[in-house]
Scaffold this motif. Structure first.
Motif, PDB file in Angstrom:
ATOM      1  N   UNK A  37       0.677  -1.318   0.118  1.00  0.00           N
ATOM      2  CA  UNK A  37       0.026  -0.155   0.051  1.00  0.00           C
ATOM      3  C   UNK A  37       0.918   1.311   0.049  1.00  0.00           C
ATOM      4  N   UNK A  38       1.940   1.356   0.944  1.00  0.00           N
ATOM      5  CA  UNK A  38       2.776   2.413   0.832  1.00  0.00           C
ATOM      6  C   UNK A  38       3.566   2.725  -0.479  1.00  0.00           C
ATOM      7  N   UNK A  39       3.856   1.500  -1.124  1.00  0.00           N
ATOM      8  CA  UNK A  39       4.680   1.669  -2.506  1.00  0.00           C
ATOM      9  C   UNK A  39       3.615   2.369  -3.474  1.00  0.00           C
ATOM     10  N   UNK A  40       2.438   2.241  -3.362  1.00  0.00           N
ATOM     11  CA  UNK A  40       1.418   2.776  -4.384  1.00  0.00           C
ATOM     12  C   UNK A  40       1.127   4.257  -3.761  1.00  0.00           C
ATOM     13  N   UNK A  41       0.705   4.141  -2.527  1.00  0.00           N
ATOM     14  CA  UNK A  41      -0.145   5.484  -2.206  1.00  0.00           C
ATOM     15  C   UNK A  41       0.837   6.415  -1.319  1.00  0.00           C
ATOM     16  N   UNK A  42       1.868   5.914  -0.520  1.00  0.00           N
ATOM     17  CA  UNK A  42       2.635   6.680   0.478  1.00  0.00           C
ATOM     18  C   UNK A  42       1.927   6.315   1.833  1.00  0.00           C
ATOM     19  N   UNK A  43       2.641   6.892   2.996  1.00  0.00           N
ATOM     20  CA  UNK A  43       2.203   6.639   4.317  1.00  0.00           C
ATOM     21  C   UNK A  43       0.710   7.190   4.613  1.00  0.00           C
ATOM     22  N   UNK A  44       0.556   8.635   4.420  1.00  0.00           N
ATOM     23  CA  UNK A  44      -0.488   9.123   4.804  1.00  0.00           C
ATOM     24  C   UNK A  44      -1.855   8.678   4.025  1.00  0.00           C
ATOM     25  N   UNK A  45      -1.635   8.589   2.903  1.00  0.00           N
ATOM     26  CA  UNK A  45      -2.733   8.241   1.758  1.00  0.00           C
ATOM     27  C   UNK A  45      -3.044   6.771   2.287  1.00  0.00           C
ATOM     28  N   UNK A  46      -2.349   5.916   2.458  1.00  0.00           N
ATOM     29  CA  UNK A  46      -2.407   4.507   3.065  1.00  0.00           C
ATOM     30  C   UNK A  46      -3.335   4.587   4.157  1.00  0.00           C
ATOM     31  N   UNK A  47      -2.855   5.313   5.299  1.00  0.00           N
ATOM     32  CA  UNK A  47      -3.839   5.219   6.576  1.00  0.00           C
ATOM     33  C   UNK A  47      -5.201   5.724   6.278  1.00  0.00           C
ATOM     34  N   UNK A  48      -5.171   7.045   5.254  1.00  0.00           N
ATOM     35  CA  UNK A  48      -6.822   7.513   5.416  1.00  0.00           C
ATOM     36  C   UNK A  48      -7.657   6.719   4.412  1.00  0.00           C
ATOM     37  N   UNK A  49      -6.983   6.103   3.439  1.00  0.00           N
ATOM     38  CA  UNK A  49      -7.728   5.421   2.688  1.00  0.00           C
ATOM     39  C   UNK A  49      -8.111   3.807   3.106  1.00  0.00           C
ATOM     40  N   UNK A  50      -7.283   3.019   3.890  1.00  0.00           N
ATOM     41  CA  UNK A  50      -7.460   1.753   4.358  1.00  0.00           C
ATOM     42  C   UNK A  50      -8.502   1.869   5.403  1.00  0.00           C
ATOM     43  N   UNK A  51      -8.479   2.932   6.276  1.00  0.00           N
ATOM     44  CA  UNK A  51      -9.417   3.043   7.218  1.00  0.00           C
ATOM     45  C   UNK A  51     -10.702   3.217   6.674  1.00  0.00           C
ATOM     46  N   UNK A  52     -11.152   3.350   5.603  1.00  0.00           N
ATOM     47  CA  UNK A  52     -12.398   3.781   4.820  1.00  0.00           C
ATOM     48  C   UNK A  52     -13.025   2.578   4.251  1.00  0.00           C
TER      49      UNK A  52
END
Length: 759
Positions: A37-52
């Motif tokens: 996920x981080x390879x594709x989205x970066x750290x912040x976007x990973x957290x915001x997106x996966x929690x939804x």
């Protein structure tokens, strides 16, 4: 920071092989999910997106169709769900500059992995006749091109409108409405290649082509049989439901040619004990030979009949039809033939019987391992016979559970994506929209490929998916696609189908599930139906990957306006602005969707009616649940041959390749491997690590070859082999299909192994 896409295709000619795993999920799954996920989205976007993901106010995972529980975890997603979301929400972009640098001939040489890793499509792209690469075009020009080809056809039946299972209910309903208003029922879809056999069998036997259980039924079951399915890779959140069922006292029988880590032990990452210790899931593993399932269930039915008091005579007498003919056929089941067909021992079948007889509430779950054989429909009918005998349909904790793959594949069928629509559905469509829909049957996937091959279809329009890679007989399919006048793909990302084109081709970039959908009527949401008939909303939250993207709904509405013009009385512009108006129309056409907008406002969604489950009412031709009595079939192998099943790796979802590893099976850095039982390999003179060509054998005498596969000695059932698709789809003959359903027989391909030039 997100990583950059690969510049060149990874070399896959020397896969590394280790011992297969015996546990699934746990810390490795968490780590792998976050890393990808981080390879594709970066750290912040990973957290915001996966929690939804899969939250009541979030978006439905674009991966599998497994339902969500009433009480959601903060992280309500699995490893493969995280990969699916990451690929869609990636920060990588495919711009017109990319296409300028890569001619179609170059794209055609690339692997599906490399194509998918490049990122999100950003603008409509057009391949003109005679051109060597795609160029950007405005949306209006794209619609003009499609309209020019469609309106120039001799007959509407020269157009094909394919649907992938990701398409929302609203978009699917409008898509089939447009196709039928245009004048054709040519609506092939991905169900034709997977669970069509389930629908064919269930419609005939219980009157509805869907499963009869909800999540709570799994939690109440005494026995769950998981047949021809690998939940650990294909539906990982199902493992949580099985774990809960086990903790409530259920027993689990796994029926499969391969041992799979997810069904051995599940380390649930949601709890500390689950993370480190895990739970054993399977109580009895029946390592069946490929295609032997009908014989197994037929013999179990014979043994139930022979056991005093085992048949639910009250249920059979009141609710079923055809019992005597079925019972006569079942009593004729032969032990020796069954042992040959299944590869099981008498002791194993006796043990299974004892578990079956001890259960008052039994569920049978299945997937492609049952649906992709010549005799798949009779096999699933035999599963229904097995459940009917003991009254295991229409009561809590019991029933049929075909586990669907893509996230809205079942909803698309409910919305009318079907080449053989029911007259009642067409009647309702005609009454609501004031036009006469065509009544003749259209083409399914296999017939659509034949139609293109034979110049009977000239325009191919795909709403999502990767048709070329998903379909059988790769060389035949690709040659057929290249005969089309125009091929159009509504897509979020690149795939091989964009490189195998008609004389002209279009790629139409669309919004993903994760993205905010703003229309003239404000922010919109869509709805989906899960594998158990629950309907709920999905709301994307991310900004679109490009300002040039249109939603699937908007694409259909604009295309319909351009093609149908003023002759159409359908308010396409209104539908594009406000999806609630689409749901109002669905509520008046599709049974079970009454007061759709009000009911879907419930964050938990709502269950569609299911007469066998809810009322023990069976809307079949006889008015009852139907026993059936088909002859037992199973594949018979010539000397020196193996029976191949095509399957997914763990770094894969359908035809989307996330990576080159299959962690649970011990495969790393390569996909061209063939799993062969060590004893079979020794008899065939195949050393572990040697290279072989897989050569398909079928009655048409055509040589179909998949070259350069590393032999992996693996604990498959004797006489059976396994390899990944789409690489092995080339071996599946277009005309080798299931009786009745016409589903490609991708799970029972006779092959011989020849020394490879790679060696």
């Amino acid at each position: 920071m997100a990583g950059k896409p690969p510049q060149s295709d990874p070399v896959q000619d020397a896969p590394q092989v280790a011992e297969p795993k015996h546990t699934a999920a746990g810390l490795p799954a968490v780590g792998h999910s976050l890393r990808m996920a981080q390879q594709q989205m970066g750290v912040k976007r990973t957290a915001l997106t996966l929690l939804r993901v899969n939250q009541k106010d979030g978006f439905d995972c674009p991966g599998c169709a497994w339902p969500e529980p009433e009480h959601r975890h903060t992280a309500e997603f699995c490893e493969n769900g995280a990969k699916a979301v990451a690929e869609e929400a990636t920060l990588r972009r495919v711009t017109p500059d990319f296409f300028a640098e890569h001619p179609v001939a170059d794209l055609a040489t690339r692997s599906g992995y490399w194509l998918g890793q490049q990122g999100r499509l950003t603008q409509p792209m057009y391949l003109a006749e005679g051109a060597d690469r795609y160029e950007a075009v405005p949306w209006e020009r794209a619609f003009d091109i499609i309209a020019e080809e469609l309106t120039g056809l001799t007959s509407p039946d020269e157009a094909l409108f394919y649907t992938s299972g990701r398409t929302s209910n609203e978009a699917a309903f409008l898509y089939q409405l447009f196709a039928r208003e245009f004048g054709t029922n040519n609506l092939p879809d991905c169900s034709n290649m997977c669970h069509e056999s389930s629908g064919s069998a269930l419609n005939e036997t219980i009157g509805i082509g869907k499963g009869s259980v909800l999540l709570d039924d799994l939690y109440q079951a005494d026995l769950i049989i998981v047949a021809g399915q690998n939940p650990g890779t294909n539906h990982p959140r199902m493992l949580s439901a099985l774990e809960k069922a086990k903790s409530n006292g259920a027993r689990i029988i796994t029926v499969n040619p391969l041992p799979e880590a997810g069904m051995e032990r599940f380390k649930n990452p949601q709890t500390p004990q689950g993370m480190f210790k895990g739970a054993a899931l399977t109580d009895l593993f029946l390592q069946i030979r490929i295609g032997g399932d009908q014989a197994l269930f037929r013999l179990l039915n014979k043994l139930i009949l022979d056991t005093e008091g085992a048949v639910d005579e009250a249920f059979v007498g009141e609710h079923t039809h055809g019992y005597e003919e079925f019972a006569e056929a079942a009593r004729a089941a032969d032990w020796d033939e069954t042992l040959t067909a299944t590869g099981l021992t008498r002791a194993q079948i006796d043990e299974a019987l004892s578990v079956v007889l001890a259960s008052k509430r039994t569920i049978v779950c299945w997937a492609m391992g049952l649906t992709q054989h010549k005799h798949s429909v009779p096999t699933i009918r035999e599963v229904v016979n097995f459940l009917l005998l003991r009254g295991n349909i229409g009561r809590p904790g019991a029933g049929v559970c075909p586990v669907r793959g893509h996230s809205n594949v079942q909803g698309d069928r409910t919305m009318g994506i079907f080449e053989r629509p029911a007259p009642a559905f067409l009647d309702a469509l005609e009454k609501e929209f004031g036009f006469a829909p065509p009544r003749g049957h259209g083409y399914d996937v296999v017939r659509a490929i034949r139609a293109m091959r034979d110049d009977k279809a000239k325009v191919f329009f795909a709403m999502g998916g990767n048709f070329v890679s998903a379909s059988p007989d790769t060389e035949v399919t690709e040659a057929a696609m290249r005969r089309a006048r125009l091929t159009v793909h509504v897509s979020t990302k690149l795939n091989r189908s964009h490189a195998v084109t008609g004389a002209r081709a279009l790629i139409l970039p669309t919004l993903g599930r994760t993205e905010r959908d703003l229309q003239g009527g404000g922010e919109q949401f869509v709805t989906v139906e899960d594998s158990m008939g629950m309907v709920h909303a999905s709301r994307g939250r991310l900004e679109p990957a490009s300002k040039h993207l249109l939603s699937e709904t908007a694409i259909v509405c604009r295309l319909a306006r351009r093609v149908l013009g003023e002759d159409s009385r359908t308010p396409w512009e209104e539908f594009e602005k406000d999806y609630a108006t689409v749901r109002d129309r669905i509520s008046r056409v599709v049974p079970g969707f009454d007061d759709f907008n009000t009911r879907v406002a419930d964050p938990a969604g709502f269950a569609l009616p299911h007469a066998p489950r809810d009322e023990r009412r069976f809307p079949t031709a006889t008015g009852k649940a139907n026993f059936t009595a088909a002859p037992v079939e199973y594949p018979k192998l010539p000397e020196g041959r193996l029976l191949l099943q095509t399957l997914r790796s763990h770094d894969q979802y359908n035809t989307t390749i996330y990576g080159l590893d299959d962690r649970y099976r011990g495969i790393k850095n390569g996909r061209r491997v063939v799993l062969v039982n060590p004893e079979d390999a020794r008899e065939l003179g195949l050393a572990d690590g040697s290279y072989t060509d897989l050569v398909g054998e079928w009655k048409d005498g055509v040589e179909r070859r998949a070259a350069g596969f590393r032999v992996v000695h693996y604990p498959t059932a004797r006489g059976c082999a396994a390899a990944y698709y789409p690489e092995t789809n080339v071996l599946v003959p277009l005309d080798a299909t299931a009786d009745t359903s016409n589903t490609p027989a991708s799970k029972s391909v006779v092959i011989r192994l020849e020394q490879s030039a790679t060696n």
